[in-house]
Design an enzyme around this catalytic site. Structure first.
Site, PDB file in Angstrom:
ATOM      1  N   GLU A   1       0.675  -1.013   0.048  1.00  0.00           N
ATOM      2  CA  GLU A   1      -0.002  -0.011  -0.034  1.00  0.00           C
ATOM      3  C   GLU A   1       0.942   1.299  -0.123  1.00  0.00           C
ATOM      4  OE1 GLU A   1      -1.656  -0.272   3.965  1.00  0.00           O
ATOM      5  OE2 GLU A   1      -2.850  -1.839   3.283  1.00  0.00           O
ATOM      6  N   PRO A   2       1.656   1.409  -1.174  1.00  0.00           N
ATOM      7  CA  PRO A   2       2.343   2.760  -1.070  1.00  0.00           C
ATOM      8  C   PRO A   2       1.664   3.920  -1.251  1.00  0.00           C
ATOM      9  CG  PRO A   2       2.809   1.624  -3.064  1.00  0.00           C
ATOM     10  CD  PRO A   2       1.808   0.802  -2.044  1.00  0.00           C
TER      11      PRO A   2
ATOM     12  N   TYR B   1       6.537  17.779  10.239  1.00  0.00           N
ATOM     13  CA  TYR B   1       7.382  16.676  10.343  1.00  0.00           C
ATOM     14  C   TYR B   1       8.986  17.036  10.464  1.00  0.00           C
ATOM     15  CZ  TYR B   1       3.269  14.007   8.504  1.00  0.00           C
ATOM     16  OH  TYR B   1       2.126  13.393   8.781  1.00  0.00           O
TER      17      TYR B   1
ATOM     18  N   TYR C   1       0.930  13.921   0.362  1.00  0.00           N
ATOM     19  CA  TYR C   1       0.723  14.438   1.571  1.00  0.00           C
ATOM     20  C   TYR C   1       1.030  16.201   1.618  1.00  0.00           C
ATOM     21  CZ  TYR C   1       1.287   9.635   3.035  1.00  0.00           C
ATOM     22  OH  TYR C   1       0.853   8.576   2.967  1.00  0.00           O
TER      23      TYR C   1
ATOM     24  N   CYS D   1       0.472  33.474  10.591  1.00  0.00           N
ATOM     25  CA  CYS D   1       0.900  33.801  11.923  1.00  0.00           C
ATOM     26  C   CYS D   1       1.319  32.612  12.906  1.00  0.00           C
ATOM     27  CB  CYS D   1      -0.296  34.676  12.512  1.00  0.00           C
ATOM     28  SG  CYS D   1      -0.297  36.186  11.622  1.00  0.00           S
ATOM     29  N   GLU D   2       2.299  32.021  12.506  1.00  0.00           N
ATOM     30  CA  GLU D   2       2.905  30.712  13.613  1.00  0.00           C
ATOM     31  C   GLU D   2       4.423  30.804  13.238  1.00  0.00           C
ATOM     32  OE1 GLU D   2       1.478  28.596  15.346  1.00  0.00           O
ATOM     33  OE2 GLU D   2      -0.761  29.362  14.875  1.00  0.00           O
TER      34      GLU D   2
END
Ligand SMILES: *Cc1c(COP(=O)(O)O)cnc(C)c1O
Length: 449
Positions: free
Chosen positions: A294-295, A337, A393, A364-365
């Site tokens: 399941e790649p 990540y 992703y 704003c982070e």
């Protein structure tokens, strides 16, 4: 860095089996093109930021992987969560690729893209009763069970529908995949799967339940795995378990070997496909089970880029910031990540070396920061930059944080491009959040059409 990946692969970063993949981005007449289409032209037509995928690279990735693993009897299911755009799924479905889904929404996408239900596997720890019912109605190939409670729920629903649900038990083999903590899934304390020691008793119990057809076992140990050793350990443990179950008189017909195959990084090559296939053959190849993988990332990441425009240059306490119009809400992997996505400018190299740019977005982070880029050369506001390895992703993890619209997605194919997801503009969200009449009246808001 767990997921640093090169954009324009060099001899050092292209895995030996994949020379064909390096060709889709090249500079023609000084401007970067994707499968022959100038990215600057797409930017004019759809605006920045946008995702761009190559249909031919998607096809090449699937074909290469299927060719490597099919001699050992393995079929390929694409992990839909990596890139769930219907047009991307359709490219894979057309080639016979199955799908691994983790929600009812992904089920509808996989089906809408033309995947036959009997090529769809349903994974995930929290399937709802509605999702389970729908999966049984459409006749999915397999439901991977992640807990005792879920097993009982599936059995009960299937029994009430007069069916036997095709299930596999997802095993937690307690293997450390050697990847980033947020993408490892098979250590003892992980929320995923059923502890390997509990499987024999549960498998026997499940096999006797009238609502179930217990077909086999599944594992998935994590993502962006660059070494074959963790796979080897997990699949060997799985093979031992199959023998133990069979010795107890139980039937094990299918093994789902999971995804997680890495795409390499600036410092590590991707695992070799032939060696990956050999590891499957050597661990579970002689059991006579139907096998699948399941790649997600391996199939889609190298086939996509994110194109962004430089808004401002800003020098502050010795750091040279380039503020870009893409942000953590568009590409979350650096913030989530610590991933580093290689970047190149669309324009031809300029004289001079330029500073080590810190690419940051407008959100704003403090974590809205793509990291340090020493090789971009001199930059100017209005320049277009391209982040690589953004086909997996990327768009699927995007949000509207800071009330930013969802960015468009584009597919290039055969020297042409087409919009495959429109920009989700603010009027859509304003419409979804329209106050009800009585609240609006009380607040003096005009909700007239
Ligand atoms: C996320 C996921 C995959 C795909 O992982 P990749 O690293 O993208 O290959 C496969 N199977 C399951 C169950 C998953 O949750």
């Amino acid at each position: 860095m767990p997921a640093a990946t090169s954009l324009l692969p060099t001899a050092a970063t292209v895995p030996s089996q994949a020379p064909a993949f390096s060709g889709w981005l090249d500079r023609r007449n000084g401007t970067l093109c994707a499968d022959g289409v100038a990215l600057s032209q797409i930017a004019v037509e759809v605006g920045t930021p946008f995702y761009c995928y190559s249909a031919s690279v998607l096809r090449q990735r699937y074909t290469a992987l299927a060719a490597a693993v099919s001699p050992v009897g393995v079929s390929v299911c694409f992990a839909v969560k990596a890139n769930s755009n219907l047009n991307v799924l359709a490219e894979f479905a057309r080639l016979g690729c199955g799908m691994d889904i983790v929600s009812g929404g992904e089920m509808e996408r996989a089906l809408a893209a033309g995947t036959p239900a009997e090529r769809i596997i349903f994974s995930g720890v929290g399937k709802t009763r509605d999702e389970i019912r729908r999966a049984l109605e459409v006749g999915l190939h397999q439901i991977n069970i992640e807990s005792v409670a879920e097993l009982e729920t599936v059995a009960e629903i299937a029994h009430a529908m007069g069916l036997r649900a095709p299930v596999a038990l997802r095993v937690n083999p307690d293997v450390d995949a050697g990847t980033h903590a947020k993408i490892t899934t098979a250590r003892k304390d992980s929320k995923f799967g059923i502890a390997i020691g509990e499987i024999p008793a549960l498998y026997a119990r499940a096999s006797a339940m009238p609502g179930l057809e217990v077909l086999g076992l599944a594992v998935h140990i994590g993502s962006q795995i660059q070494s074959l050793a963790p796979f080897q350990r997990a699949w060997s443990a799985l093979a031992d378990l199959v023998r133990e179950l069979r010795d107890a008189g139980l039937t094990v017909a299918r093994l789902d070997l999971g995804g997680g195959l890495g795409i390499g990084s600036e410092t590590e090559p991707a695992p070799d496909l032939e060696a990956y296939a050999r590891t499957i053959a050597e661990t579970v190849g002689d059991l006579g089970c139907a096998l699948n993988i399941e790649p997600g990332r391996w199939l889609a990441a190298p086939a996509g880029v994110l194109v962004t425009e430089v808004t401002y240059l800003k020098e502050s306490s010795g750091a040279d910031f380039a503020v870009i119009d893409a942000a953590m809400n568009d590409l979350m992997r650096p913030a989530l990540y610590d991933a580093h996505h290689a970047a190149v400018p669309i324009h031809a190299p300029r004289p001079g070396s330029g500073p080590a740019w810190r690419l940051v977005g407008p959100v704003c982070e403090s974590s809205d920061d793509f990291g340090s880029y020493p090789n971009l050369g001199p930059l100017e506001p209005g320049d277009l930059l391209v982040f690589g390895s953004a086909g997996a992703y990327g768009a699927t993890m995007s949000s509207t944080y800071n009330s930013r619209p969802l960015v468009p997605e584009v597919m290039v194919d055969d020297g042409r491009f087409r919009l495959i997801r429109k920009r989700a503009e603010m009027d859509l969200f304003l419409e979804l959040e329209k106050p009800s009449d009585w609240v609006a009246a009380a607040n003096g808001v005009n909700v007239a059409e």
